[in-house]
Enzyme design. Structure first.
Site, PDB file in Angstrom:
ATOM      1  CB  SER A 170      -0.944  -0.042   1.202  1.00 42.57           C
ATOM      2  OG  SER A 170      -2.002   0.875   1.058  1.00 42.57           O
ATOM      3  NE  ARG A 226      -9.017   2.383  10.077  1.00 39.74           N
ATOM      4  CZ  ARG A 226      -7.857   1.900   9.687  1.00 39.74           C
ATOM      5  NH1 ARG A 226      -7.165   2.505   8.736  1.00 39.74           N
ATOM      6  NH2 ARG A 226      -7.362   0.800  10.220  1.00 39.74           N
ATOM      7  CG  ASP A 272      -6.628  -3.520  -3.640  1.00 40.06           C
ATOM      8  OD1 ASP A 272      -7.413  -2.554  -3.560  1.00 40.06           O
ATOM      9  OD2 ASP A 272      -5.496  -3.523  -3.124  1.00 40.06           O
ATOM     10  CG  HIS A 325      -5.784  -2.129  -0.091  1.00 37.47           C
ATOM     11  ND1 HIS A 325      -4.792  -2.173  -1.056  1.00 37.47           N
ATOM     12  CD2 HIS A 325      -5.303  -1.332   0.904  1.00 37.47           C
ATOM     13  CE1 HIS A 325      -3.762  -1.427  -0.665  1.00 37.47           C
ATOM     14  NE2 HIS A 325      -4.042  -0.910   0.524  1.00 37.47           N
ATOM     15  CG  ASP A 326      -7.529  -4.115   5.140  1.00 35.16           C
ATOM     16  OD1 ASP A 326      -6.674  -3.246   4.874  1.00 35.16           O
ATOM     17  OD2 ASP A 326      -8.433  -3.937   5.973  1.00 35.16           O
TER      18      ASP A 326
END
Lengths: 391, 391
Positions: free
Chosen positions: A160, A229, A328, A358-359
């Protein structure tokens, strides 16, 4: 937030194993910044694992993501690392063989100079903290590498936003990077990444507690940071995963149609989940740092000042390892392919397969073990088991 | 926002062509609400095109999306309609043959009773406006249909949130809906749709000008509503489209690295574009209505109170037309397939092909002309040309 005082280079910097995974702080002096500002006296907080060889050839730099930190792996600390499955004794990045370094970004809130640090006037920087780009961070890291006696990294790895810094290392200091792994990252932040970042920063700045960034004496903008967030977290996951985990289920004991006024209603599980993600970040992260680092990420562009993107990437001399997460939707695999295509030679794009989005660059990094070993770390033993990664 | 006073049913309700596409207002009396509240005296603002047949068999209901309105097509008004290419004289939904009705949702700000309307105490509802679900809106529309002398719709059509109301019409009043088109919509709002909606509403409510919804005497929460719109708008488009249109280009005359403080820097084009989208919405939409209608959309669930989703959908008797946009990441085509699979019989899912994402249900609706004609409107002539649709 705590303002971090200046501190000398930790005496155990020779890489004593007893200090593995413990925070150290080094002064690197003033840093002139790409957008015109200057930080007069920069401290970098970092961690190391293992011992630097006599010839300095075994140093590995691992770069953290937006809200990550230098705590890549456990070491002497009991605290879980975010890439524990990849980095450690006997892992692919074997700390019995390599001297691993990880540095907290300038502008962050994990010990390096940031908006909560004291400016020369003895007050926190707050709203006065300058624009710091990815390249500024890398230049700061290069000064630290000088202090550590590392002329050339065996490898620089990052996922990332950490991938952005890894890539810039290879482009800014080609002589100093032998190998470079860029995971779930792009050559330049995309229109969509900028768009979601804009909404996040606007929500954060809208919080009355933010006060333009000068809130350290009073309440912190927890609500605004929490919304930022939430938006970010949705983009880090996938539609399929959210649907499979939560669907439309109501939070236990709450009724979504339970009140005459919608503001009083109960929550859906996915709302409760995002509330929890927001609370967790607010507890561990400074809002100003979120702004400064997000702005840095928006500025990421390997092509800036280097003519074309292909021109910029074409100058790289490191050996590259490029990977993406198949699901992602923030750092879409196509962007990794674009990056790989611009690099010299025939650079494959490895895929982490996961429905998570993505994580998975954190939670599923072990999927790259074999390929990373083959490419960068031959002779390493296959990892046995791995703990769950912390985000 | 203007508070809309009670008004009698427009005398031209017999469908005089001179009134096509002009706003009319009808009182439908009190409305008891699903979440427990009640609106004592509901006005519905609506438009019609064409003339109702003697036997009342040619009535078509067209349902607008979240921030849409009853202005589906031009008619006697010069103002562009949002489905001008689909609805009008000689169009697929031919207003020379059909009596087309479109109703502004309860809770909105286009003339139907909403948060800016006056409550019985003579003050705007504001924070006191109750939770209104999709089904509440449909029940209100059914009362209007009674007033208009429409026992049964020839067809009910809607896109996005309009599709949710179209579907609920078919499930709540199966005897009153012969045909039902649900375009770019799902049988129930998904975890991801709820997640992005939560972030939007939290940003809006964080605006100090919002004052819990009681802002009509002062400044309106334009910043909060603008952030909500930015988030929503990104989800209405696609990553590919944003990248192709804007990439990382800077806004003309602005420098993204042009200032020492990031808060002072110039914008990327995509930021300027989203600023423009936010400004446009703020100029035409009420923040409280955005909250109320978004909450209604989050509540959308064809299964609620009907056992399973398949059980609910299986009771439908209308003929269905289901369509999705292939690049839609908010109302993903898979959800349309799930909806179609639950309906009785073999219901195909038609695809609008476009790189744009969800918004193609507006801009590319002409792609469905032929299939809609074949399915619902045989004998209609192919449309010749079409104006660009307004969002």
């Amino acid at each position: 937030m705590t303002a971090y005082p200046a501190a000398p280079l930790h005496p155990g910097i020779d890489g004593a194993p007893s200090g593995d995974g413990l925070l150290r702080i080094a002064s690197i002096g003033p840093l002139a910044l790409e957008a015109g500002g200057e930080l007069p006296d920069v401290q970098l907080a970092f961690e190391t694992w293992g011992r630097l060889d006599e010839d300095g050839s075994n140093a590995v730099l691992v770069q953290h993501a937006l809200t990550g930190s230098s705590h890549v792996a456990r070491g002497a600390s009991e605290e879980e690392g975010w890439w524990d499955s990849l980095v450690g004794p006997g892992r692919t990045v074997d700390t019995d063989r390599y001297f691993v370094v990880s540095v907290n970004m300038v502008g962050g809130c994990y010990g390096s100079t940031g908006p909560a640090s004291l400016a020369p006037d003895g007050q926190p920087w707050g709203s006065r903290f300058p624009f710091v780009t990815i390249r500024d961070s890398v230049r700061a890291e290069a000064l630290l590498a000088d202090r550590l006696g590392i002329d050339r990294w065996h490898s620089v790895l990052g996922g990332s936003m950490g991938g952005a810094r890894a890539l810039e290392w290879a482009l800014m200091f080609p002589q100093r990077v032998a190998r470079c792994a860029v995971i779930a990252c792009t050559a330049a932040s995309s229109a969509e990444q900028i768009a979601f970042a804009q909404a996040q920063l606007q929500a954060l700045r809208l919080d009355p507690a933010y006060r333009g960034g000068d809130y350290y004496g009073g309440p912190h903008p927890d609500a605004g940071l929490g919304i930022a967030r939430r938006i970010a977290h949705v983009t880090y996951r996938s539609e399929k995963e959210l649907d499979a985990r939560f669907g439309r289920a109501e939070q236990d004991g709450e009724q979504t149609l339970g009140a005459v006024l919608p503001a009083d209603r109960g929550r859906y599980q996915v709302e409760s989940y995002l509330d929890h993600q927001a609370e967790k970040l607010v507890d561990r992260f400074d809002a100003n740092s979120y702004v400064i680092l997000t702005e840095a990420l928006m500025s990421h562009d390997a092509a800036r000042g280097r003519g074309s993107l292909d021109g910029a990437l074409g100058t790289a001399t490191a050996e590259f390892f490029i990977a993406a997460v198949d699901s992602d939707r923030l750092y879409v695999p196509e962007q990794s392919r674009r990056l790989a295509a611009g690099l010299p030679g025939d650079v494959p794009v490895h895929l982490i397969s996961s429905p998570v989005g993505h994580d998975a660059f954190l939670t599923q990094i072990h999927q790259l073990d074999g390929k990373l070993r083959a490419a960068f770390y031959p002779g390493a033993q296959p990892a046995v088991g791995f703990p769950p990664a912390a985000t």
